[in-house]
Design a protein around this motif. Structure first.
Motif, short mmCIF file in Angstrom:
data_model
loop_
_atom_site.label_atom_id
_atom_site.label_comp_id
_atom_site.label_asym_id
_atom_site.label_seq_id
_atom_site.Cartn_x
_atom_site.Cartn_y
_atom_site.Cartn_z
N GLU A 65 0.83 -1.21 0.00
CA GLU A 65 0.00 0.00 0.00
C GLU A 65 0.86 1.26 0.00
O GLU A 65 0.57 2.22 -0.72
CB GLU A 65 -0.94 0.02 1.20
N ARG A 69 0.88 4.12 -2.88
CA ARG A 69 0.60 5.53 -2.58
C ARG A 69 1.74 6.43 -3.05
O ARG A 69 1.50 7.55 -3.50
CB ARG A 69 0.40 5.71 -1.07
N ARG A 377 -9.10 6.04 -1.57
CA ARG A 377 -8.61 4.66 -1.51
C ARG A 377 -7.52 4.47 -2.55
O ARG A 377 -7.72 4.77 -3.73
CB ARG A 377 -9.76 3.68 -1.76
N ALA A 381 -4.96 -1.48 -1.26
CA ALA A 381 -5.16 -1.15 0.15
C ALA A 381 -4.87 -2.39 0.99
O ALA A 381 -5.24 -3.51 0.64
CB ALA A 381 -6.59 -0.69 0.40
N THR A 382 -4.19 -2.18 2.12
CA THR A 382 -3.88 -3.29 3.03
C THR A 382 -5.17 -3.92 3.53
O THR A 382 -6.03 -3.22 4.08
CB THR A 382 -3.07 -2.78 4.23
#
Length: 437
Positions: A65, A69, A377, A381-382
């Motif tokens: 993640e 990002r 989001r 995503a973890t």
């Protein structure tokens, strides 16, 4: 002249093999004997390797993640700088240079020297010169672009997986009925806590974060990086569990506990001296691959620090043709060579592993900052957030504390290195106040 920027040339296969190469070094060929000394049965030993693998997989999911990002070069340094400020980023880079990455490369290069002298019957006095030669060799490979370096890294990773496959097939094919008996309870008493037994397991899984440092060179990084981390980690978990099963099948739990070189002992027992020599060659290749990716990943951190004005501006330069941080790479390699000459393997390993896992905990804490700061989001995503990141943090903090109690001198040295970075940062900011970010 402006930096041309990194070239995104790493494919999914390249990235996944970087994960494999960053984790599999010398630990799986040495540490299982230590774990066996601290457990009472083969079942418990295998359970610890599975547990360590699953915990590291959680770390991979968190890093996936973070990488999605911020799909740019620098990895943990970038996340810490954004979440906790430039000081936090600097302290990570400072410790990475002096202890974590340089120490890891120096320690594993020393393993290469040891196995190379063993294979070719050379004098033990040549261990350090061969270790230095290994670092110079892998540094030279990566001066000519990430594509060429990745191709060599792929060869290293495939060869080390081949060495593991030979061990597994040997264990399964020649153990016979002993394989089931090997998992049964052993009269050997458990020494210490399960946390103590888990330490060498987790240290063998170190290095899963190196790919994030290279995110600026991964194609379609927001999708490729998470996939590569998960695929690479699953390959490593499978390989580690099967190798330990093979060790137990051939040597038995007590035999493994008394072995200082279980891979060589397995091959020697089945194939004699030629088998031991063959696996020694495989281990030497494995260590070269680990040194390669460690130096490449660390150089990207130094380059971004230089770009930010938190390190020498010269290390920020990328080669105009190959688009590689050659000055940063040579600087990190040079310091690793100094460590090879100045310290022994045990000291290097202790310093590097403590710093490595402490850095993982601090880095994954940045995930909570990113989640609070942005409601958008990410591409990846973890899962089960915040449960999985919290589980990882609690477990790693426990490991770091247990390690500190077990090796207070090593932990103290690393802490002193971090603290020494505080006045260095203050002086640096005073002398070089123009920071680009």
């Amino acid at each position: 002249m402006e930096n041309p920027g990194y070239a995104r040339r790493l494919t999914l296969m390249d990235a996944a093999l970087i994960v494999v190469g960053g984790i599999i070094g010398g630990g799986i060929f040495l540490n299982p004997g230590i774990v066996a000394q601290r457990t009472g049965s083969g079942w418990l030993l295998l359970g610890l390797w599975v547990a360590g693998g699953l915990l590291t997989l959680i770390g991979c999911l968190c890093y996936a993640e973070l990488g999605a990002r911020r799909p740019e070069a620098g990895g943990s340094y970038v996340y810490l700088r954004e979440a906790f400020g430039k000081l936090a980023g600097f302290l990570f880079g400072w410790t990475m240079l002096l202890v974590i990455y340089s120490g890891s490369a120096a320690a594993v290069a020393t393993i290469f020297g040891s196995y190379a002298t063993s294979v070719f019957g050379l004098s033990p006095d040549l261990v350090k010169p061969l270790a230095v030669g290994a670092l110079v060799f892998v540094t030279g490979i990566n001066l000519f672009g990430i594509r060429f370096g990745a191709q060599v890294q792929n060869v290293f990773a495939i060869l080390k997986l081949a060495a593991i496959a030979v061990l597994v097939v040997t264990g399964l094919a020649f153990a016979g009925a002993r394989s089931t008996q090997a998992l049964a309870s052993s009269p050997t008493e458990v020494t210490g806590s399960l946390a103590g037994a888990l330490l060498p397991v987790l240290f063998a899984f170190s290095g899963f974060s190196y790919l994030n440092n290279l995110a600026g060179e991964v194609r379609d990084p927001q999708r490729t990086l998470p996939r590569a981390l998960v695929v690479g980690m699953l390959v490593v978990i499978t390989a580690y569990v099967l190798v330990n099963y093979a060790y137990l099948a051939v040597l038995g739990h007590d035999g493994l506990a008394n072995s200082h070189a279980p891979a060589a002992d397995v091959m020697s027992r089945v194939f004699g001296a030629p088998g031991a020599k063959l696996i020694a060659i495989g281990i030497a290749i494995s260590t070269l691959g680990f040194c390669n990716i460690t130096l490449v990943a660390g150089a990207r951190v130094l380059q971004v620090m230089g770009q930010d004005g938190l390190f020498f501006s010269s290390v920020a330069r990328l080669h105009p043709r190959y688009r590689t941080p050659n000055i940063a790479l040579m600087m990190l390699s040079a310091w690793a060579i100094v460590l090879v000459l100045a310290a022994n393997y045990g000291q290097l390993l202790d310093f590097a592993t403590f710093g490595d896992w402490a850095a993982y905990a601090v880095t994954i804490a940045t995930l909570f900052w990113y989640r609070r700061r942005s409601k958008e989001r990410p591409v990846f995503a973890t899962p089960a957030y915040p449960l999985l990141p919290l589980l990882f943090l609690v477990a790693v903090i426990g490991v770091v504390v247990a390690y500190s109690l077990d090796k207070p001198l090593s932990a103290g040295v690393v802490c002193l290195v971090v603290l020494a970075g505080l006045p260095v940062y203050a002086v640096w900011r005073r002398l070089f106040s123009k920071v680009t970010r």
